[in-house]
Design an enzyme around this catalytic site. Sequence first.
Site, PDB file in Angstrom:
ATOM      1  N   SER A  31      -4.198   2.687   2.293  1.00 52.14           N
ATOM      2  CA  SER A  31      -5.384   1.866   1.954  1.00 52.14           C
ATOM      3  C   SER A  31      -6.701   2.217   2.448  1.00 52.14           C
ATOM      4  O   SER A  31      -6.995   2.319   3.614  1.00 52.14           O
ATOM      5  CB  SER A  31      -5.385   0.421   2.602  1.00 52.14           C
ATOM      6  OG  SER A  31      -4.103  -0.393   1.851  1.00 52.14           O
ATOM      7  N   HIS A  62      -5.794   1.275  -3.779  1.00 54.42           N
ATOM      8  CA  HIS A  62      -4.971   2.369  -4.066  1.00 54.42           C
ATOM      9  C   HIS A  62      -5.311   2.721  -5.262  1.00 54.42           C
ATOM     10  O   HIS A  62      -4.957   2.086  -6.536  1.00 54.42           O
ATOM     11  CB  HIS A  62      -3.519   1.838  -3.822  1.00 54.42           C
ATOM     12  CG  HIS A  62      -3.057   1.690  -2.371  1.00 54.42           C
ATOM     13  ND1 HIS A  62      -2.443   2.612  -1.879  1.00 54.42           N
ATOM     14  CD2 HIS A  62      -3.245   0.883  -1.216  1.00 54.42           C
ATOM     15  CE1 HIS A  62      -2.204   2.259  -0.512  1.00 54.42           C
ATOM     16  NE2 HIS A  62      -2.813   1.211  -0.436  1.00 54.42           N
ATOM     17  N   HIS A  84       4.492   0.440  -2.702  1.00 50.03           N
ATOM     18  CA  HIS A  84       4.993  -0.300  -1.691  1.00 50.03           C
ATOM     19  C   HIS A  84       6.315  -1.194  -2.310  1.00 50.03           C
ATOM     20  O   HIS A  84       6.178  -1.789  -3.424  1.00 50.03           O
ATOM     21  CB  HIS A  84       4.022  -1.134  -1.124  1.00 50.03           C
ATOM     22  CG  HIS A  84       2.568  -0.571  -0.689  1.00 50.03           C
ATOM     23  ND1 HIS A  84       1.782  -0.399  -1.716  1.00 50.03           N
ATOM     24  CD2 HIS A  84       2.124  -0.047   0.374  1.00 50.03           C
ATOM     25  CE1 HIS A  84       0.690   0.239  -0.961  1.00 50.03           C
ATOM     26  NE2 HIS A  84       0.982   0.232   0.279  1.00 50.03           N
ATOM     27  N   TYR A  86       6.653  -3.871  -1.313  1.00 56.26           N
ATOM     28  CA  TYR A  86       6.452  -5.286  -1.630  1.00 56.26           C
ATOM     29  C   TYR A  86       5.847  -5.937  -2.878  1.00 56.26           C
ATOM     30  O   TYR A  86       5.716  -6.804  -3.429  1.00 56.26           O
ATOM     31  CB  TYR A  86       5.332  -5.832  -0.294  1.00 56.26           C
ATOM     32  CG  TYR A  86       4.225  -5.398  -0.327  1.00 56.26           C
ATOM     33  CD1 TYR A  86       3.157  -5.570  -1.333  1.00 56.26           C
ATOM     34  CD2 TYR A  86       3.475  -4.234   0.563  1.00 56.26           C
ATOM     35  CE1 TYR A  86       1.949  -4.673  -1.373  1.00 56.26           C
ATOM     36  CE2 TYR A  86       2.590  -3.818   0.608  1.00 56.26           C
ATOM     37  CZ  TYR A  86       1.814  -4.028  -0.445  1.00 56.26           C
ATOM     38  OH  TYR A  86       0.416  -3.318  -0.249  1.00 56.26           O
ATOM     39  N   GLU A  87       5.326  -4.708  -3.534  1.00 62.09           N
ATOM     40  CA  GLU A  87       4.924  -4.797  -4.930  1.00 62.09           C
ATOM     41  C   GLU A  87       6.245  -5.099  -5.952  1.00 62.09           C
ATOM     42  O   GLU A  87       5.894  -5.304  -7.242  1.00 62.09           O
ATOM     43  CB  GLU A  87       4.267  -3.507  -5.405  1.00 62.09           C
ATOM     44  CG  GLU A  87       2.930  -3.132  -4.791  1.00 62.09           C
ATOM     45  CD  GLU A  87       2.325  -1.915  -5.269  1.00 62.09           C
ATOM     46  OE1 GLU A  87       1.903  -1.849  -6.233  1.00 62.09           O
ATOM     47  OE2 GLU A  87       2.529  -1.027  -4.313  1.00 62.09           O
ATOM     48  N   ALA A 114      -3.322   2.248   6.735  1.00 59.99           N
ATOM     49  CA  ALA A 114      -4.080   1.390   7.228  1.00 59.99           C
ATOM     50  C   ALA A 114      -3.138   0.357   8.129  1.00 59.99           C
ATOM     51  O   ALA A 114      -2.007   0.131   7.675  1.00 59.99           O
ATOM     52  CB  ALA A 114      -4.788   0.703   6.509  1.00 59.99           C
ATOM     53  N   MET A 212       2.639  -2.015   6.413  1.00 56.45           N
ATOM     54  CA  MET A 212       3.769  -2.084   5.190  1.00 56.45           C
ATOM     55  C   MET A 212       4.065  -1.000   4.502  1.00 56.45           C
ATOM     56  O   MET A 212       4.386  -0.891   3.223  1.00 56.45           O
ATOM     57  CB  MET A 212       3.228  -3.040   4.115  1.00 56.45           C
ATOM     58  CG  MET A 212       2.832  -4.352   4.889  1.00 56.45           C
ATOM     59  SD  MET A 212       1.896  -5.674   3.859  1.00 56.45           S
ATOM     60  CE  MET A 212       1.112  -6.825   4.902  1.00 56.45           C
ATOM     61  N   SER A 213       3.861   0.344   5.121  1.00 46.67           N
ATOM     62  CA  SER A 213       4.154   1.468   4.319  1.00 46.67           C
ATOM     63  C   SER A 213       4.818   2.822   5.313  1.00 46.67           C
ATOM     64  O   SER A 213       5.622   2.206   6.424  1.00 46.67           O
ATOM     65  CB  SER A 213       3.047   2.025   3.654  1.00 46.67           C
ATOM     66  OG  SER A 213       2.190   2.566   4.885  1.00 46.67           O
ATOM     67  N   ASN A 236      -7.535  -3.663  11.644  1.00 46.71           N
ATOM     68  CA  ASN A 236      -7.694  -5.169  12.398  1.00 46.71           C
ATOM     69  C   ASN A 236      -6.835  -5.102  13.314  1.00 46.71           C
ATOM     70  O   ASN A 236      -5.773  -4.274  13.447  1.00 46.71           O
ATOM     71  CB  ASN A 236      -7.440  -5.987  11.273  1.00 46.71           C
ATOM     72  CG  ASN A 236      -5.961  -5.812  10.954  1.00 46.71           C
ATOM     73  OD1 ASN A 236      -5.684  -4.996   9.773  1.00 46.71           O
ATOM     74  ND2 ASN A 236      -5.052  -6.658  11.279  1.00 46.71           N
ATOM     75  N   HIS A 248      -7.563  -8.484   3.398  1.00 45.98           N
ATOM     76  CA  HIS A 248      -7.298  -7.287   2.737  1.00 45.98           C
ATOM     77  C   HIS A 248      -8.594  -6.276   2.601  1.00 45.98           C
ATOM     78  O   HIS A 248      -8.874  -5.500   2.746  1.00 45.98           O
ATOM     79  CB  HIS A 248      -6.546  -7.256   1.393  1.00 45.98           C
ATOM     80  CG  HIS A 248      -6.366  -5.821   1.108  1.00 45.98           C
ATOM     81  ND1 HIS A 248      -5.316  -4.952   1.336  1.00 45.98           N
ATOM     82  CD2 HIS A 248      -6.575  -5.238   0.009  1.00 45.98           C
ATOM     83  CE1 HIS A 248      -5.660  -3.922   0.784  1.00 45.98           C
ATOM     84  NE2 HIS A 248      -6.211  -3.987  -0.314  1.00 45.98           N
TER      85      HIS A 248
HETATM   86  N1  HPA Z   1      -0.301  -5.916   9.200  1.00 49.33           N
HETATM   87  C1  HPA Z   1       0.585  -5.293   8.608  1.00 49.33           C
HETATM   88  N2  HPA Z   1      -0.203  -4.169   7.562  1.00 49.33           N
HETATM   89  C2  HPA Z   1      -1.242  -4.101   7.602  1.00 49.33           C
HETATM   90  C3  HPA Z   1      -2.242  -4.617   8.615  1.00 49.33           C
HETATM   91  C4  HPA Z   1      -1.350  -5.864   9.277  1.00 49.33           C
HETATM   92  O1  HPA Z   1      -2.296  -6.383  10.454  1.00 49.33           O
HETATM   93  N3  HPA Z   1      -3.396  -4.070   8.598  1.00 49.33           N
HETATM   94  C5  HPA Z   1      -3.378  -3.359   7.816  1.00 49.33           C
HETATM   95  N4  HPA Z   1      -2.220  -3.115   7.196  1.00 49.33           N
END
Ligand code: HPA
Length: 273
Positions: A31, A62, A84, A86-87, A114, A212-213, A236, A248
Site C-alpha cells: 500500500s 494498489h 488480498h 479480504y477482497e 504497510a 493484512m498481507s 500507523n 486507510h
Molecule cells: N492493521 C492492519 N493492517 C494495516 C495496519 C493496521 O494497523 N496499518 C496498515 N496496514
Amino acid sequence: MSDLIKNLTKTTEYIRSKCDLNPKIALTLGSGLGAFADNLEDKVVIPYSEIPGFHQTSVLGHDGALVFGKLGNVEVACMKGRIHAYEGHTIDQVVYPVRVLAHLGVEKLILTNASGGVNTAYRPGQLVLIEDHINLSGLNPLVGKNHDELGPRFPDMTFTYHQELREKMQEIAKSMNYDLVSGVYAGVLGPSYETPAEVKMIRTLGGDLVGMSTVNEAIAAHHAGMKVVGVSCVTNMAAGILKEKLSHHDIEKEANKAMKVFIELISKFIQSN
Ligand code: HPA
C-alpha cells in the site's frame, strides 16, 4: 501435469511474449509503495487485467500491474499492487502471482507492505525488516493436494526470511545511517482493522507489526524455493496505542512520506545482487 502447472505455463508464456527480461529478483509493492516501480528503466508494464490467471486488485493505493525493468544493470520484476484475501479472492488466487514469479525463474523475492506498529517503540513512517511472521489469517496457500513440482508437502519454515538477505539489507541500511530494526509481522485477514484487545493479544504473542498481507505470499514463495526478504513500512500505530481512529487515507500518506528512504534502501539492495 496438474491444472496449476498448466495455468502457470500459460501465464508465463504470455508474460514472455510481452517482455524479454529474465529477472532473478522481484518485489511486491505494498500500500502506497507502488511508486518504486516508476524508477525503473526500460520498463515493460503489463496490467494484471491482461495477464491470464491474474486478478485485479480493488484496493485504493494498489495499481495492479506487473512491471519489468532495470535498475542499473539488474533486471527486476515488480508487482505494483497485490491482491488480498479480504477482497474475496481465494488464497490460491492471492499467491498465484508469487508462483508465477517462481515459474519465471525469480530466485529472490522482496515482500513489502504497510503495517500497524504493535511494538510501542515504533513510529509511523519507520521501516522495519521482517525477521519472522505469525500467520493469524486463518488461511494457508498450501492447503489441499500438494503440488510436488513446486515444493514439499510439509515445508520447514525456520528460515523463511532469508538470513543472508536480511543481513545484506541491514548492512545497506547501516551504510545509509538508517536504523533498520527487525520485527515479527503478524498477518491477519482483515479488512476491519484490529480491536485494541486484538492488538494487545498480538503483542503478547510476540508480534511487532500487524498487516493484512505478506504471510501467505511468504509461505508460497518459500515453498517454491525462493529466498524471501520482507520490509514493512509502519504507517500507523496499531489500534488502541494512540487514542485515535485508523484510516486507510492516513496510512497511504505515511507510506508516501517513507518513500524516499524506502526507494533508496530497496534500490541499493537490488543493485547489490
Ligand atoms: N492493521 C492492519 N493492517 C494495516 C495496519 C493496521 O494497523 N496499518 C496498515 N496496514
